[in-house]
Design an enzyme around this catalytic site. Structure first.
Site, PDB file in Angstrom:
ATOM      1  N   SER A  42      -2.025   2.926  -4.479  1.00  0.00           N
ATOM      2  CA  SER A  42      -3.300   2.503  -3.878  1.00  0.00           C
ATOM      3  C   SER A  42      -3.259   2.834  -2.395  1.00  0.00           C
ATOM      4  O   SER A  42      -2.170   3.011  -1.826  1.00  0.00           O
ATOM      5  CB  SER A  42      -3.445   0.989  -4.051  1.00  0.00           C
ATOM      6  OG  SER A  42      -4.474   0.475  -3.240  1.00  0.00           O
TER       7      SER A  42
ATOM      8  N   TYR B 169      -0.418  -7.729  -3.699  1.00  0.00           N
ATOM      9  CA  TYR B 169      -0.814  -6.377  -4.101  1.00  0.00           C
ATOM     10  C   TYR B 169      -0.329  -5.356  -3.065  1.00  0.00           C
ATOM     11  O   TYR B 169       0.259  -4.321  -3.417  1.00  0.00           O
ATOM     12  CB  TYR B 169      -2.346  -6.350  -4.213  1.00  0.00           C
ATOM     13  CG  TYR B 169      -2.941  -5.095  -4.804  1.00  0.00           C
ATOM     14  CD1 TYR B 169      -3.026  -4.921  -6.180  1.00  0.00           C
ATOM     15  CD2 TYR B 169      -3.458  -4.095  -3.987  1.00  0.00           C
ATOM     16  CE1 TYR B 169      -3.605  -3.778  -6.728  1.00  0.00           C
ATOM     17  CE2 TYR B 169      -4.042  -2.949  -4.524  1.00  0.00           C
ATOM     18  CZ  TYR B 169      -4.112  -2.803  -5.901  1.00  0.00           C
ATOM     19  OH  TYR B 169      -4.683  -1.666  -6.437  1.00  0.00           O
TER      20      TYR B 169
HETATM   21  P1  NAD Z   1      -8.261  -1.968 -14.900  1.00  0.00           P
HETATM   22  O1  NAD Z   1      -8.193  -3.460 -14.857  1.00  0.00           O
HETATM   23  O2  NAD Z   1      -9.396  -1.320 -15.585  1.00  0.00           O
HETATM   24  O3  NAD Z   1      -6.937  -1.337 -15.515  1.00  0.00           O
HETATM   25  C1  NAD Z   1      -5.692  -1.926 -15.454  1.00  0.00           C
HETATM   26  C2  NAD Z   1      -5.077  -1.788 -16.815  1.00  0.00           C
HETATM   27  O4  NAD Z   1      -3.759  -2.291 -16.754  1.00  0.00           O
HETATM   28  C3  NAD Z   1      -5.829  -2.596 -17.875  1.00  0.00           C
HETATM   29  O5  NAD Z   1      -6.088  -1.760 -18.993  1.00  0.00           O
HETATM   30  C4  NAD Z   1      -4.870  -3.707 -18.236  1.00  0.00           C
HETATM   31  O6  NAD Z   1      -4.958  -4.104 -19.590  1.00  0.00           O
HETATM   32  C5  NAD Z   1      -3.534  -3.044 -17.923  1.00  0.00           C
HETATM   33  N1  NAD Z   1      -2.473  -4.019 -17.683  1.00  0.00           N
HETATM   34  C6  NAD Z   1      -2.472  -5.059 -16.818  1.00  0.00           C
HETATM   35  N2  NAD Z   1      -1.322  -5.724 -16.908  1.00  0.00           N
HETATM   36  C7  NAD Z   1      -0.573  -5.075 -17.847  1.00  0.00           C
HETATM   37  C8  NAD Z   1       0.721  -5.289 -18.384  1.00  0.00           C
HETATM   38  N3  NAD Z   1       1.486  -6.310 -18.005  1.00  0.00           N
HETATM   39  N4  NAD Z   1       1.166  -4.419 -19.327  1.00  0.00           N
HETATM   40  C9  NAD Z   1       0.402  -3.377 -19.761  1.00  0.00           C
HETATM   41  N5  NAD Z   1      -0.844  -3.151 -19.279  1.00  0.00           N
HETATM   42  C10 NAD Z   1      -1.309  -3.989 -18.340  1.00  0.00           C
HETATM   43  O7  NAD Z   1      -8.161  -1.530 -13.377  1.00  0.00           O
HETATM   44  P2  NAD Z   1      -8.024  -0.093 -12.680  1.00  0.00           P
HETATM   45  O8  NAD Z   1      -8.823  -0.197 -11.449  1.00  0.00           O
HETATM   46  O9  NAD Z   1      -8.259   0.996 -13.629  1.00  0.00           O
HETATM   47  O10 NAD Z   1      -6.485  -0.142 -12.244  1.00  0.00           O
HETATM   48  C11 NAD Z   1      -5.528   0.835 -12.643  1.00  0.00           C
HETATM   49  C12 NAD Z   1      -4.538   1.030 -11.516  1.00  0.00           C
HETATM   50  O11 NAD Z   1      -5.221   1.589 -10.396  1.00  0.00           O
HETATM   51  C13 NAD Z   1      -3.885  -0.263 -11.022  1.00  0.00           C
HETATM   52  O12 NAD Z   1      -2.512  -0.034 -10.778  1.00  0.00           O
HETATM   53  C14 NAD Z   1      -4.616  -0.531  -9.708  1.00  0.00           C
HETATM   54  O13 NAD Z   1      -3.819  -1.245  -8.797  1.00  0.00           O
HETATM   55  C15 NAD Z   1      -4.862   0.887  -9.238  1.00  0.00           C
HETATM   56  N6  NAD Z   1      -5.941   1.011  -8.249  1.00  0.00           N
HETATM   57  C16 NAD Z   1      -7.232   0.722  -8.559  1.00  0.00           C
HETATM   58  C17 NAD Z   1      -8.205   0.873  -7.586  1.00  0.00           C
HETATM   59  C18 NAD Z   1      -9.663   0.616  -7.853  1.00  0.00           C
HETATM   60  O14 NAD Z   1     -10.463   0.687  -6.898  1.00  0.00           O
HETATM   61  N7  NAD Z   1     -10.071   0.343  -9.070  1.00  0.00           N
HETATM   62  C19 NAD Z   1      -7.858   1.305  -6.312  1.00  0.00           C
HETATM   63  C20 NAD Z   1      -6.526   1.580  -6.033  1.00  0.00           C
HETATM   64  C21 NAD Z   1      -5.573   1.446  -7.012  1.00  0.00           C
END
Ligand code: NAD
Length: 262
Positions: free
Chosen positions: A144, A157
């Site tokens: 991130s 985070y």
């Molecule tokens: P999201 O909530 O759609 O996806 C996260 C996924 O991780 C979900 O499918 C959830 O079921 C899974 N998950 C959570 N805990 C878990 C565990 N213990 N074991 C297995 N699966 C697990 O959110 P997203 O935004 O798609 O996030 C994906 C990644 O991107 C994350 O690491 C997040 O920190 C990172 N991220 C997201 C953003 C954003 O703006 N959305 C920005 C920067 C980084």
């Protein structure tokens, strides 16, 4: 581009992980999906992703909690059984919790560090030896912008994502002569369930609509005023998995509409 390669994408039934899984399949890789839903619920998703590959890719799903040792072992075993190898590991599963340091619950701190950092160390440890043996591997973290800079109310985070970039550098250095690269993608705002929760909270706090809260969220941090998309992040993951990216290692790569340029 990735014909014959096999990838695990953790947390890939929604959001960025799903976008990455789709692009991996379009590029011809075999895809192991992972999440918490029951296997029967993932069947439609498997068929959808297989179709994107034009039938070239094998696609499977493993229900596994990345914070649990037995589940991580199951994920690795099922992938090896389904595809014969793990060439690409995409550590995407992640969670968020928002509170000021003095109000941050201990269990939430522990949970965020466990999912966003410790489980990734353990999964890399499990998959790396076989990659080294085959002299080819790609490890990609979905980190991130919070791996590079901080924001208020995101102590756990931000700490986990900074730690993840440190881990990325060490894995890259230790494996630089083994054909295994390790990089971290650093998204800014991406419109996924994880961020929708934060937009909802802004809308409630300020008494504004969801659409206005979206603009509020973007204007504070992301100069492009646009969300990065799961599909664009998938494109970057495919590139980092390609042979063209063989000399890119140990790098945090922002895709943040200019957030970290300020
Ligand atoms: P999201 O909530 O759609 O996806 C996260 C996924 O991780 C979900 O499918 C959830 O079921 C899974 N998950 C959570 N805990 C878990 C565990 N213990 N074991 C297995 N699966 C697990 O959110 P997203 O935004 O798609 O996030 C994906 C990644 O991107 C994350 O690491 C997040 O920190 C990172 N991220 C997201 C953003 C954003 O703006 N959305 C920005 C920067 C980084």
């Amino acid at each position: 581009m990735l014909n014959g390669k096999s990838a695990i994408i953790t947390g890939s039934t929604s959001g960025i992980g799903l976008g990455v899984a789709k692009r991996m399949a379009k590029a011809g890789a075999n895809v192991m999906l992972n999440g918490s839903r029951a296997a029967s619920e993932a069947e439609k998703l498997i068929e959808e992703i297989k179709a994107l590959s034009g039938g070239r890719s094998k696609v499977a799903y493993c229900a596994a909690d990345m914070t649990k040792e037995a589940d991580r072992i199951k994920l690795v075993e099922e992938t090896n059984k389904a595809f014969g190898a793990i060439d690409i590991l995409i550590n995407n599963a992640g969670i968020q919790y928002v509170a000021k340091v003095e109000d941050f619950p201990m269990d939430k701190w522990n949970e965020v560090i466990a999912v966003n950092l410790s489980s990734i160390f353990h999964l890399i440890k499990q998959t790396l030896p076989a990659m080294k043996q085959r002299k080819w591997g790609r490890i990609i973290q979905v980190a991130s912008v919070h791996g590079l800079i901080g924001s208020t109310k995101k102590a756990a985070y931000t700490a986990a994502k900074h730690g993840l970039i440190g881990l990325t550098k060490v894995v890259a250095l230790e494996n630089a002569t083994h054909g295994v690269t390790c990089n971290a993608i650093c998204p800014g705002w991406v419109l996924t369930p994880l961020v929708e929760k934060q937009i909802d909270a802004i809308a409630k706090e300020k008494g504004i609509s969801f659409e206005d809260a979206k603009i509020d969220l973007l204007s504070e941090k992301q100069p492009s005023l646009q969300f990065a998309t799961p599909d664009q992040l998938g494109g970057l993951a495919v590139f980092l998995s390609s042979d063209d990216a063989a000399q890119i290692t140990g790098v945090p790569l922002p895709m943040d509409g200019g957030w970290t340029a300020r």
